[in-house]
Every structure is written in structure tokens, then in C-alpha cells.
Design a protein around this motif. Structure first.
Motif, PDB file in Angstrom:
ATOM      1  N   HIS A 191       0.780  -1.005  -0.089  1.00  0.00           N
ATOM      2  CA  HIS A 191       0.071   0.023  -0.122  1.00  0.00           C
ATOM      3  C   HIS A 191       0.796   1.191  -0.016  1.00  0.00           C
ATOM      4  CE1 HIS A 191      -3.971  -2.002   0.125  1.00  0.00           C
ATOM      5  NE2 HIS A 191      -3.568  -2.593   1.263  1.00  0.00           N
ATOM      6  N   ALA A 192       1.930   1.312   0.797  1.00  0.00           N
ATOM      7  CA  ALA A 192       3.000   2.309   0.854  1.00  0.00           C
ATOM      8  C   ALA A 192       3.334   2.537  -0.696  1.00  0.00           C
ATOM      9  CB  ALA A 192       3.860   2.248   1.714  1.00  0.00           C
ATOM     10  N   TYR A 193       3.767   1.526  -1.174  1.00  0.00           N
ATOM     11  CA  TYR A 193       4.347   1.611  -2.679  1.00  0.00           C
ATOM     12  C   TYR A 193       3.224   2.068  -3.709  1.00  0.00           C
ATOM     13  CZ  TYR A 193       5.894  -0.163  -7.208  1.00  0.00           C
ATOM     14  OH  TYR A 193       6.032  -0.461  -8.641  1.00  0.00           O
ATOM     15  N   GLN A 194       1.954   1.710  -3.635  1.00  0.00           N
ATOM     16  CA  GLN A 194       1.093   2.263  -4.419  1.00  0.00           C
ATOM     17  C   GLN A 194       0.788   3.503  -4.176  1.00  0.00           C
ATOM     18  OE1 GLN A 194      -1.827  -1.161  -3.668  1.00  0.00           O
ATOM     19  NE2 GLN A 194      -1.900  -1.470  -5.868  1.00  0.00           N
ATOM     20  N   LEU A 195       0.712   4.025  -2.726  1.00  0.00           N
ATOM     21  CA  LEU A 195       0.394   5.340  -2.552  1.00  0.00           C
ATOM     22  C   LEU A 195       1.514   6.452  -3.067  1.00  0.00           C
ATOM     23  CD1 LEU A 195      -1.544   7.415  -1.166  1.00  0.00           C
ATOM     24  CD2 LEU A 195       0.255   6.864   1.049  1.00  0.00           C
ATOM     25  N   GLY A 196       2.765   5.972  -2.985  1.00  0.00           N
ATOM     26  CA  GLY A 196       3.959   6.759  -3.468  1.00  0.00           C
ATOM     27  C   GLY A 196       3.767   6.837  -5.053  1.00  0.00           C
ATOM     28  N   LEU A 197       3.609   5.775  -5.744  1.00  0.00           N
ATOM     29  CA  LEU A 197       3.096   6.095  -7.311  1.00  0.00           C
ATOM     30  C   LEU A 197       2.162   6.950  -7.658  1.00  0.00           C
ATOM     31  CD1 LEU A 197       3.595   1.949  -8.442  1.00  0.00           C
ATOM     32  CD2 LEU A 197       5.358   3.990  -8.613  1.00  0.00           C
ATOM     33  N   ALA A 198       1.046   6.633  -6.769  1.00  0.00           N
ATOM     34  CA  ALA A 198       0.032   7.854  -6.988  1.00  0.00           C
ATOM     35  C   ALA A 198       0.381   9.162  -6.886  1.00  0.00           C
ATOM     36  CB  ALA A 198      -1.199   7.268  -6.271  1.00  0.00           C
ATOM     37  N   GLU A 199       1.020   9.432  -5.489  1.00  0.00           N
ATOM     38  CA  GLU A 199       1.263  10.856  -5.279  1.00  0.00           C
ATOM     39  C   GLU A 199       2.252  11.133  -6.317  1.00  0.00           C
ATOM     40  OE1 GLU A 199       2.981  10.160  -1.268  1.00  0.00           O
ATOM     41  OE2 GLU A 199       0.904  10.613  -0.266  1.00  0.00           O
TER      42      GLU A 199
ATOM     43  N   LYS B  35      12.951  -1.445  -4.989  1.00  0.00           N
ATOM     44  CA  LYS B  35      13.060  -1.305  -3.600  1.00  0.00           C
ATOM     45  C   LYS B  35      11.885  -2.271  -2.977  1.00  0.00           C
ATOM     46  CE  LYS B  35      12.854   1.408   0.607  1.00  0.00           C
ATOM     47  NZ  LYS B  35      12.376   2.508   1.067  1.00  0.00           N
ATOM     48  N   PHE B  36      10.486  -1.984  -3.655  1.00  0.00           N
ATOM     49  CA  PHE B  36       9.438  -2.853  -3.057  1.00  0.00           C
ATOM     50  C   PHE B  36       9.852  -4.261  -3.383  1.00  0.00           C
ATOM     51  CE2 PHE B  36       5.356  -4.573  -4.871  1.00  0.00           C
ATOM     52  CZ  PHE B  36       4.876  -4.772  -3.684  1.00  0.00           C
TER      53      PHE B  36
ATOM     54  N   SER C  74      12.568  -5.998  -4.025  1.00  0.00           N
ATOM     55  CA  SER C  74      13.621  -6.510  -3.267  1.00  0.00           C
ATOM     56  C   SER C  74      13.163  -6.575  -1.600  1.00  0.00           C
ATOM     57  CB  SER C  74      15.119  -5.601  -3.381  1.00  0.00           C
ATOM     58  OG  SER C  74      14.788  -4.235  -2.601  1.00  0.00           O
ATOM     59  N   GLU C  75      12.604  -5.837  -1.025  1.00  0.00           N
ATOM     60  CA  GLU C  75      12.089  -5.915   0.380  1.00  0.00           C
ATOM     61  C   GLU C  75      10.997  -7.028   0.540  1.00  0.00           C
ATOM     62  OE1 GLU C  75      10.470  -2.108   1.697  1.00  0.00           O
ATOM     63  OE2 GLU C  75      12.635  -1.420   1.669  1.00  0.00           O
ATOM     64  N   VAL C  76       9.788  -7.119  -0.422  1.00  0.00           N
ATOM     65  CA  VAL C  76       9.182  -8.197  -0.254  1.00  0.00           C
ATOM     66  C   VAL C  76       9.515  -9.651  -0.536  1.00  0.00           C
ATOM     67  CG1 VAL C  76       7.046  -9.240  -1.375  1.00  0.00           C
ATOM     68  CG2 VAL C  76       7.182  -6.885  -1.013  1.00  0.00           C
ATOM     69  N   LEU C  77      10.699  -9.537  -1.449  1.00  0.00           N
ATOM     70  CA  LEU C  77      11.445 -10.862  -1.741  1.00  0.00           C
ATOM     71  C   LEU C  77      12.617 -11.319  -0.917  1.00  0.00           C
ATOM     72  CD1 LEU C  77      11.362 -11.120  -5.632  1.00  0.00           C
ATOM     73  CD2 LEU C  77       9.574 -12.117  -4.133  1.00  0.00           C
ATOM     74  N   GLY C  78      12.912 -10.258   0.093  1.00  0.00           N
ATOM     75  CA  GLY C  78      14.068 -10.451   0.883  1.00  0.00           C
ATOM     76  C   GLY C  78      15.433 -10.453  -0.099  1.00  0.00           C
ATOM     77  N   LEU C  79      15.524  -9.815  -0.829  1.00  0.00           N
ATOM     78  CA  LEU C  79      16.955  -9.982  -1.528  1.00  0.00           C
ATOM     79  C   LEU C  79      17.937  -9.595  -0.863  1.00  0.00           C
ATOM     80  CD1 LEU C  79      15.629  -8.549  -5.290  1.00  0.00           C
ATOM     81  CD2 LEU C  79      15.525 -11.002  -4.289  1.00  0.00           C
ATOM     82  N   ASN C  80      19.198 -10.198  -1.034  1.00  0.00           N
ATOM     83  CA  ASN C  80      20.373  -9.803  -0.320  1.00  0.00           C
ATOM     84  C   ASN C  80      21.124  -9.008  -1.428  1.00  0.00           C
ATOM     85  OD1 ASN C  80      21.901 -11.543  -2.138  1.00  0.00           O
ATOM     86  ND2 ASN C  80      21.521 -13.244  -0.775  1.00  0.00           N
ATOM     87  N   LYS C  81      22.179  -8.493  -0.948  1.00  0.00           N
ATOM     88  CA  LYS C  81      22.849  -7.483  -1.846  1.00  0.00           C
ATOM     89  C   LYS C  81      23.395  -8.110  -3.112  1.00  0.00           C
ATOM     90  CE  LYS C  81      25.726  -3.635  -2.617  1.00  0.00           C
ATOM     91  NZ  LYS C  81      25.204  -3.042  -3.995  1.00  0.00           N
ATOM     92  N   LYS C  82      23.801  -9.298  -3.164  1.00  0.00           N
ATOM     93  CA  LYS C  82      24.236 -10.016  -4.257  1.00  0.00           C
ATOM     94  C   LYS C  82      23.159 -10.169  -5.294  1.00  0.00           C
ATOM     95  CE  LYS C  82      26.699 -14.281  -5.950  1.00  0.00           C
ATOM     96  NZ  LYS C  82      27.186 -15.477  -5.442  1.00  0.00           N
ATOM     97  N   GLU C  83      22.030 -10.499  -4.746  1.00  0.00           N
ATOM     98  CA  GLU C  83      20.654 -10.867  -5.498  1.00  0.00           C
ATOM     99  C   GLU C  83      20.188  -9.596  -6.029  1.00  0.00           C
ATOM    100  OE1 GLU C  83      18.814 -14.698  -3.519  1.00  0.00           O
ATOM    101  OE2 GLU C  83      18.483 -12.911  -2.474  1.00  0.00           O
ATOM    102  N   ILE C  84      20.438  -8.399  -5.191  1.00  0.00           N
ATOM    103  CA  ILE C  84      19.948  -6.912  -5.690  1.00  0.00           C
ATOM    104  C   ILE C  84      20.854  -6.498  -7.001  1.00  0.00           C
ATOM    105  CG2 ILE C  84      20.044  -4.548  -5.172  1.00  0.00           C
ATOM    106  CD1 ILE C  84      19.003  -5.329  -2.352  1.00  0.00           C
ATOM    107  N   ASP C  85      21.929  -6.797  -6.836  1.00  0.00           N
ATOM    108  CA  ASP C  85      22.911  -6.530  -8.024  1.00  0.00           C
ATOM    109  C   ASP C  85      22.617  -7.347  -8.910  1.00  0.00           C
ATOM    110  OD1 ASP C  85      24.235  -4.697  -6.243  1.00  0.00           O
ATOM    111  OD2 ASP C  85      26.167  -6.054  -5.778  1.00  0.00           O
TER     112      ASP C  85
ATOM    113  N   LYS D 277       6.079  -6.153 -14.879  1.00  0.00           N
ATOM    114  CA  LYS D 277       5.329  -7.292 -14.734  1.00  0.00           C
ATOM    115  C   LYS D 277       5.250  -7.751 -13.320  1.00  0.00           C
ATOM    116  CE  LYS D 277       4.042 -11.489 -17.133  1.00  0.00           C
ATOM    117  NZ  LYS D 277       4.213 -12.450 -18.041  1.00  0.00           N
ATOM    118  N   LEU D 278       6.619  -8.058 -12.815  1.00  0.00           N
ATOM    119  CA  LEU D 278       6.920  -8.412 -11.471  1.00  0.00           C
ATOM    120  C   LEU D 278       6.303  -7.799 -10.437  1.00  0.00           C
ATOM    121  CD1 LEU D 278       8.310 -10.499  -9.672  1.00  0.00           C
ATOM    122  CD2 LEU D 278      10.541  -9.327 -10.033  1.00  0.00           C
ATOM    123  N   GLN D 279       6.531  -6.222 -10.377  1.00  0.00           N
ATOM    124  CA  GLN D 279       5.743  -5.594  -9.487  1.00  0.00           C
ATOM    125  C   GLN D 279       4.062  -5.542  -9.392  1.00  0.00           C
ATOM    126  OE1 GLN D 279       4.165  -2.359  -9.525  1.00  0.00           O
ATOM    127  NE2 GLN D 279       3.852  -2.571 -11.820  1.00  0.00           N
ATOM    128  N   SER D 280       3.762  -5.880 -10.689  1.00  0.00           N
ATOM    129  CA  SER D 280       2.361  -6.003 -10.668  1.00  0.00           C
ATOM    130  C   SER D 280       1.886  -7.263 -10.256  1.00  0.00           C
ATOM    131  CB  SER D 280       1.804  -5.885 -12.321  1.00  0.00           C
ATOM    132  OG  SER D 280       2.115  -4.444 -12.815  1.00  0.00           O
TER     133      SER D 280
END
Length: 139
Positions: free
Chosen positions: A26-34, A67-68, A70-81, A94-97
Motif C-alpha cells: 500500500h505504501a508503494y502504491q500510494l507513493g506511485l499515485a502521489e 525497492k518494493f 527487493s524488500e518483499v522478496l528479501g533479496l540480499n545485496k548479491k541478488e539485488i546486484d 510485470k513483476l511488481q504488478s
């Protein structure tokens, strides 16, 4: 729910519909809307102002989606890279949707149907535009 992202990790990710993840969604969606409101207000500006607003909006969308996810999936630094190197823009969107829909309670079959209908609809619009163009050029 399991989510497969072989570009990042061989094993599937576990996506939990926890309150914490739902709040993130919800915070992610609100940020996009704003941010969309800010972009809409730039529509009456100069071309330079509009170009800057669009670039800032694109940057914001990509950064917050990453960010959304990586937080939901719990990605580590290597996975984020790896995510930043391997995932393309259309995959990111598509993934965020898909994550948002999963957190809203939709199952994989429902989501796949939505994506298929979206693609079918887009293809029909493209075909209609092509037909319209060919009709106007022959007249």
C-alpha cells in the motif's frame, strides 16, 4: 506463495501475504499515485519542465519498484546486484504488478489470466490502429 525468478535465484521465492508486506504494498502504491499527481501537474509546463518531470517520474518508478520487490522478496545485496543487471524494464513492471496482485489475494491462475487479457487487449488496439492507418492512407 512461490514466485520463480530464475534470473536471480534457482530456488523459488516465498511471498508471504503478511500484514507487513501488505503495508509495504500500500505504501508503494500510494507513493506511485502521489508521484503521478506531480507528473500531471507538470503537463502545463514548458517542454523542458515536462521532459524533466517525465525523467524524474521514470527514475522514481524504477527505484521504488526495485525497492518494493527487493524488500518483499528479501533479496540480499548479491541478488539485488544481479536483479539490476539481469531484469529488464518490462520484466520489472510485470513483476511488481504480480507481487501487488499476489498480496491482494489473487492466485497465479487469476494473475496469468489478467496478464493474458491485457496482452490480448493491447494487441487488438495495435491491430485497430494499423487498420485505421491503412484505411486512411488508401482514401
Amino acid at each position: 506463495m512461490k514466485l520463480s525468478l530464475p534470473e536471480i535465484r534457482e530456488e523459488s521465492f516465498e511471498v508471504k501475504t503478511s500484514i507487513k508486506n501488505i503495508k509495504k504494498m500500500h505504501a508503494y502504491q500510494l507513493g506511485l499515485a502521489e508521484h503521478q499527481e506531480k507528473l500531471a501537474s507538470a503537463q502545463d509546463g514548458t517542454l523542458d519542465e515536462l521532459t524533466k518531470a517525465i525523467a524524474l517520474d521514470d527514475q522514481f518508478v524504477i527505484n521504488t519498484a526495485e525497492k518494493f520487490i527487493s524488500e518483499v522478496l528479501g533479496l540480499n545485496k548479491k541478488e539485488i546486484d544481479k536483479f539490476e543487471e539481469e531484469i529488464e524494464r518490462d520484466q520489472l513492471m510485470k513483476l511488481q504488478s504480480k507481487l501487488v496482485l499476489l498480496l491482494q489475494g489473487y492466485n497465479d491462475d487469476q494473475i496469468d489470466t489478467m496478464f493474458t487479457e491485457e496482452v490480448d487487449s493491447a494487441e487488438k488496439k495495435v491491430q485497430a490502429l494499423k487498420n485505421e492507418k491503412s484505411t486512411t492512407t488508401t482514401n
